[in-house]
Design an enzyme around this catalytic site. Structure first.
Site, PDB file in Angstrom:
ATOM      1  N   PRO A 161     -13.094  15.521 -10.003  1.00  0.00           N
ATOM      2  CA  PRO A 161     -12.282  16.045 -11.099  1.00  0.00           C
ATOM      3  C   PRO A 161     -12.161  15.011 -12.216  1.00  0.00           C
ATOM      4  O   PRO A 161     -12.722  13.911 -12.129  1.00  0.00           O
ATOM      5  CB  PRO A 161     -10.925  16.296 -10.430  1.00  0.00           C
ATOM      6  CG  PRO A 161     -10.852  15.252  -9.360  1.00  0.00           C
ATOM      7  CD  PRO A 161     -12.271  15.098  -8.852  1.00  0.00           C
ATOM      8  N   HIS A 162     -11.409  15.357 -13.257  1.00  0.00           N
ATOM      9  CA  HIS A 162     -11.259  14.439 -14.391  1.00  0.00           C
ATOM     10  C   HIS A 162     -10.321  13.285 -14.069  1.00  0.00           C
ATOM     11  O   HIS A 162     -10.265  12.305 -14.807  1.00  0.00           O
ATOM     12  CB  HIS A 162     -10.729  15.192 -15.617  1.00  0.00           C
ATOM     13  CG  HIS A 162      -9.320  15.672 -15.458  1.00  0.00           C
ATOM     14  ND1 HIS A 162      -8.986  16.791 -14.713  1.00  0.00           N
ATOM     15  CD2 HIS A 162      -8.142  15.171 -15.918  1.00  0.00           C
ATOM     16  CE1 HIS A 162      -7.671  16.957 -14.741  1.00  0.00           C
ATOM     17  NE2 HIS A 162      -7.142  15.996 -15.462  1.00  0.00           N
ATOM     18  N   ILE A 163      -9.581  13.382 -12.978  1.00  0.00           N
ATOM     19  CA  ILE A 163      -8.621  12.338 -12.601  1.00  0.00           C
ATOM     20  C   ILE A 163      -9.366  11.179 -11.948  1.00  0.00           C
ATOM     21  O   ILE A 163     -10.150  11.379 -11.021  1.00  0.00           O
ATOM     22  CB  ILE A 163      -7.564  12.892 -11.639  1.00  0.00           C
ATOM     23  CG1 ILE A 163      -6.777  14.008 -12.316  1.00  0.00           C
ATOM     24  CG2 ILE A 163      -6.616  11.790 -11.177  1.00  0.00           C
ATOM     25  CD1 ILE A 163      -6.024  14.891 -11.352  1.00  0.00           C
ATOM     26  N   LEU A 164      -9.121   9.969 -12.435  1.00  0.00           N
ATOM     27  CA  LEU A 164      -9.782   8.781 -11.922  1.00  0.00           C
ATOM     28  C   LEU A 164      -8.759   7.800 -11.375  1.00  0.00           C
ATOM     29  O   LEU A 164      -7.673   7.644 -11.940  1.00  0.00           O
ATOM     30  CB  LEU A 164     -10.582   8.096 -13.032  1.00  0.00           C
ATOM     31  CG  LEU A 164     -11.621   8.950 -13.764  1.00  0.00           C
ATOM     32  CD1 LEU A 164     -12.240   8.141 -14.898  1.00  0.00           C
ATOM     33  CD2 LEU A 164     -12.686   9.457 -12.812  1.00  0.00           C
TER      34      LEU A 164
END
Length: 222
Positions: free
Chosen positions: A166-169
């Protein structure tokens, strides 16, 4: 890829129990730092990926090396995955800037790249296979130091691998930047880095650093 400092990445939480689009096979046991785990048995998995590149311009620079380690969310279990040098042309390497010429030459990476027979596509597939095998139905987050840059290169040159995340890092650089502002004494005691600028070494150091912050800054629940 540890030479960047990223104070602006946003930390957030996701529903990490949501299933992946593709699940791994099960049955075979894999040794981890703390024993053996069934395939896909990493709870709230973090997929640590580090790249070494010819530079930081995603439009023109290329991937030279990729390594991967998977940990559970508590950083208590881990399994080391592929550590691959990617073939690039001499012309590509000759265009590297002075920093990359010096450090990749000193580490031996430049020579290994010219001797490698592994393409970007082949490296991508090996890492995908490893991730799917050990993550199972968990929703993995991509983790590393200044990992947003690695993510940009994955999106361009290894898009199938990038699509797993996902876009969460989980960016250790962001945690470090906040600790420097809020807990400067503890930050100064963080483990020193060797800065070998090799992908697997950088991941190991990033995990060690986040373990320190977890133990020292993020207190255990009472």
């Amino acid at each position: 890829m540890n030479k960047l400092s990223n104070a602006f990445s946003v930390l957030a939480f996701a529903d990490e129990d949501a299933p992946m689009a593709s699940s791994s096979s099960t049955g075979k046991q894999e040794e981890s730092v703390n024993g053996s785990l069934e395939d896909g048995d990493y709870k709230q998995p973090l997929v640590w990926i580090d790249l070494e590149m010819t530079g930081l311009n995603v439009e023109v620079d290329r991937i030279l090396e990729i390594a991967c380690i998977i940990t559970n969310g508590d950083l208590t279990q881990s399994v080391e995955g592929p550590d691959l040098v990617v073939r690039q042309t001499k012309d590509c390497l000759d265009k590297m800037d002075d920093w990359c010429q010096t450090h990749h030459g000193a580490s031996g990476l430049t020579k290994k790249v010219l001797l490698s027979a592994i393409t970007e596509r082949e490296a991508e597939q090996k890492v995908i296979e490893f991730v799917k095998k050990h993550v199972g139905s968990g929703n993995p987050l991509l983790a590393g130091n200044s990992v947003y840059v690695d993510f940009l290169f994955l999106k361009k040159y290894m898009p199938e691998l990038a699509a797993l995340f996902p876009h969460i890092l989980v960016d250790v650089s962001s945690v470090k930047a906040l600790c420097a502002r809020w807990f400067p004494i503890e930050r100064r005691k963080a483990p020193a880095k060797k800065n070998n600028h090799r992908a697997m070494d950088d991941i190991r150091e990033s995990i060690k650093e986040l373990k320190y912050y977890k133990k020292t800054i993020f207190k255990a629940r009472r």
